[in-house]
Design an enzyme around this catalytic site. Sequence first.
Site, PDB file in Angstrom:
ATOM      1  NE  ARG A  96       5.409 -25.928 -15.649  1.00 16.81           N
ATOM      2  CZ  ARG A  96       6.323 -26.232 -14.718  1.00 16.81           C
ATOM      3  NH1 ARG A  96       6.216 -27.343 -14.010  1.00 16.81           N
ATOM      4  NH2 ARG A  96       7.344 -25.441 -14.510  1.00 16.81           N
ATOM      5  CE  LYS A  97      -3.163 -23.302 -20.864  1.00 20.23           C
ATOM      6  NZ  LYS A  97      -1.898 -22.703 -21.329  1.00 20.23           N
ATOM      7  CG  LEU A  98       0.389 -26.036 -11.756  1.00 14.20           C
ATOM      8  CD1 LEU A  98       0.548 -25.243 -10.468  1.00 14.20           C
ATOM      9  CD2 LEU A  98       1.439 -27.115 -11.846  1.00 14.20           C
TER      10      LEU A  98
END
Length: 260
Positions: A93-95
Amino acid sequence: GNRSKLFYEQRILYTKCIAASKLFSLISEKKTNLCLAADVTNVEKLLKLANEVGPHICIFKIHADIIDDFAEKEKEELKNIAQRHNFMIMEDRKLADIGNTVQLQFNQISKWANLITVHAISGFGILEAIQNSMNFNENIGVFVIAELSSQNNLITPDYTKKTVHLAEKYPKLIAGIVCQFSSTFSNPGFIQMTPGVNIEENVTNDNLGQQYNSPETVVMDRSADIVVVGRGIINAPDPSQIALEYKKKLWNAYLKRMKK
Ligand code: 6AU
């Protein structure tokens, strides 16, 4: 020491992240450092890929937000397949938000993923949020993005250095670093995950900035520990057969690196 000259099993001694030590042992057991980027939108296709490619991979990496109708039932099914074939599930998700928002996102993602990617752009709060989440447990590991594979991306050497420095402060939480180069970090406890690989001749990029290297380049010259391959496998007529080909090439490159 030089992390690129240590075997996966030896690297276990250096990590304080339980998910990372599990990953190191599953890689050496299955003899695969291949992570599949299962970037498909259809959930049946997703589960079929997991079943067919599962034996050849260490991580099944997904973007849950691109999948149509990825519901409770399918998430449970994916977890079952992961157990059966002994791979980990990564939500890529590459928060990147403030700690509080990331904690809410993490509370959902942690229901079905063991590994998750984050950007360090928002500072320490993002890592604190995950480590202190009620859903955090030792089977979960974080990969921090220190570099990107895309052409002309905005990450600077200073940003990369600061990202690695921040990751060093959370040794129980951080399983590894997503990056492109061997020089990006030195801690042998961190796993280097490197995307941007394709074995087809003449495939060096896509038309949206992605850049590709060979398995030998990323594993031997750039010390990748886990290599992410998406379209090179999922768009092939027989994903399982081509995944096996990638698996062999990547593992041989690792063995060659250890002998070099
Ligand atoms: O092999 P591809 O180009 O079809 O897919 C590459 C996969 C995609 C990207 O979201 C991801 O790798 N990725 C990442 C990751 C893993 O975080 C970082 C990056 O710098 N570049 C990249 O492509 O699912």
